[in-house]
Design an enzyme around this catalytic site. Structure first.
Site: not given
Length: 382
Positions: A350, A41, A347
């Site tokens: 990240h 991610s 978040d």
């Protein structure tokens, strides 16, 4: 001794070196025609969104003005890499709509691991089926099929890379975080997760060897981040011992253990793969410096997520950024903080665009790398 004469000769020599450097150094900068990225991610530019789920606002709001397949308010480190090399942002290999692969492709998907995933797999779970070995297989297929398309001609031929670009491209890696976090979330102890690190690093090294055999020569490999500073970890393990920056000490030590093993393995690959450049990039240290002195670097609330809802760290494992939940009969959305540019965590897992930019600017100089090679010189063989 005639000091004036010595000084004069020294200045002349220094001037000549300076002139020579001006002539030589620009020509030594790498002209990477493409980037091929592998990861999870932290470098996913649309893989998960194309294959499984679209992200919701405020993801993407800072730079793109809308969700752009990134778990971030804006650009990722891989985006800043492309910009610095004067290349367009990478399109995800899994995205089938209006895609140009002439300057590379991104095989990363959020939730990806180094090792083969056996449980909690998307779409029901949170782990991507596109683990690192499979991403390598996708690249091998892409390399063959892209050249078939070029030979066929037509409108799509110009959207594919030249055959010689594969040997001259930059190959970037940003993966390993999920292997560590998944073990923890499966209630493994830190020593139990540490016991799995040798296999992770072995699989990582195998993939780099496989790509080398497919023609890759310039490898730019990020280590894993300071997971003990994540608002998610601090929320899930509130009793964990803290370090001077307020981060969970044992979980950062876990990341450091992985990084040490990875660094050693990459150094060995640098010796073994004689015609390759293999650079270990210490993104951990670059980002950790933000937690040790956030105010000096223009950041605030380093251990609090910008986009989230609830608790000391503004993180709730059941409420992702952009989701809406019902609390006492009222709908509450996990939205963005007022100014993401002064936050480190986006978040809870990240990083914000601002933190990504800060870290990229540090590591791209080479000062955090082993060997200490800057990004724009990472094509040079020893």
């Amino acid at each position: 001794m005639d000091h004036s004469k010595t000084t004069f000769c020294f200045l002349i020599t220094l001037s000549q070196v300076s002139i020579a450097s001006d002539r030589i150094l620009p020509s030594t900068f790498c002209n990477f025609p493409a980037i091929y990225n592998f990861g999870a991610s932290n470098s996913d530019t649309g893989g998960l969104a194309a294959a499984f789920i679209q992200f919701k606002p405020p993801n993407g709001n800072t730079f793109f003005g809308m969700p752009a397949g990134r778990m971030c308010d804006g650009r990722l480190i891989v985006d800043f890499t492309a910009e610095s090399l004067k290349l367009p942002f990478l399109s995800s290999y899994l995205n089938s709509l209006a895609i140009n692969f002439k300057h590379g492709a991104n095989f990363a998907t959020a939730g990806s691991t180094i090792t083969f995933p056996t449980m909690n797999i998307l779409p029901e779970g949170r782990t991507s089926p596109f683990y690192l070995g499979l991403q390598c297989l996708q690249f091998a297929q892409f390399k063959i099929r892209s050249q078939i398309i070029r030979k066929q001609g037509g409108v799509h031929a110009s959207l594919m890379p030249l055959e010689e670009d594969f040997a001259n491209a930059l190959y970037t890696f940003d993966i390993g975080q999920n292997d560590l976090l998944n073990g923890l979330l499966l209630n493994m102890t830190v020593p139990q997760v540490i016991a799995t690190i040798p296999d992770m690093v072995y699989q990582f090294s195998k993939t780099i060897r496989d790509l080398y055999n497919l023609g890759a020569r310039s490898f730019w490999v990020y280590n894993t981040r300071p997971i003990g500073c994540f608002p998610s970890i601090l929320t899930i393990y509130p009793a964990a011992e803290r370090d001077s920056a307020g981060c969970a000490k044992q979980y950062n030590e876990l990341a450091q253990r992985f990084n040490a093993e990875l660094k050693k393995a990459l150094a060995q690959l640098g010796v073994e793969l004689r015609s390759a450049t293999v650079v270990y990039v210490d993104i951990y240290s670059g980002l950790y410096s933000l937690y040790t002195d956030p105010i000096k670097n223009g950041f605030e609330s380093p251990l609090v997520a910008c986009c989230g809802h609830g608790g000391k760290h503004n993180y709730n494992v059941g409420v992702e950024c952009g989701q809406t939940i019902s609390v006492n009969g009222m709908d509450i959305r996990a939205g963005s903080c007022k100014d993401p540019s002064v936050r480190i965590s986006w978040d809870g897992v990240h990083f914000t665009e601002a933190a990504n930019k800060f870290a990229f600017d540090l590591v791209s100089t080479g000062s955090f790398n082993n060997p200490p090679i800057p990004l724009k010189l990472a094509c040079h063989r020893r």
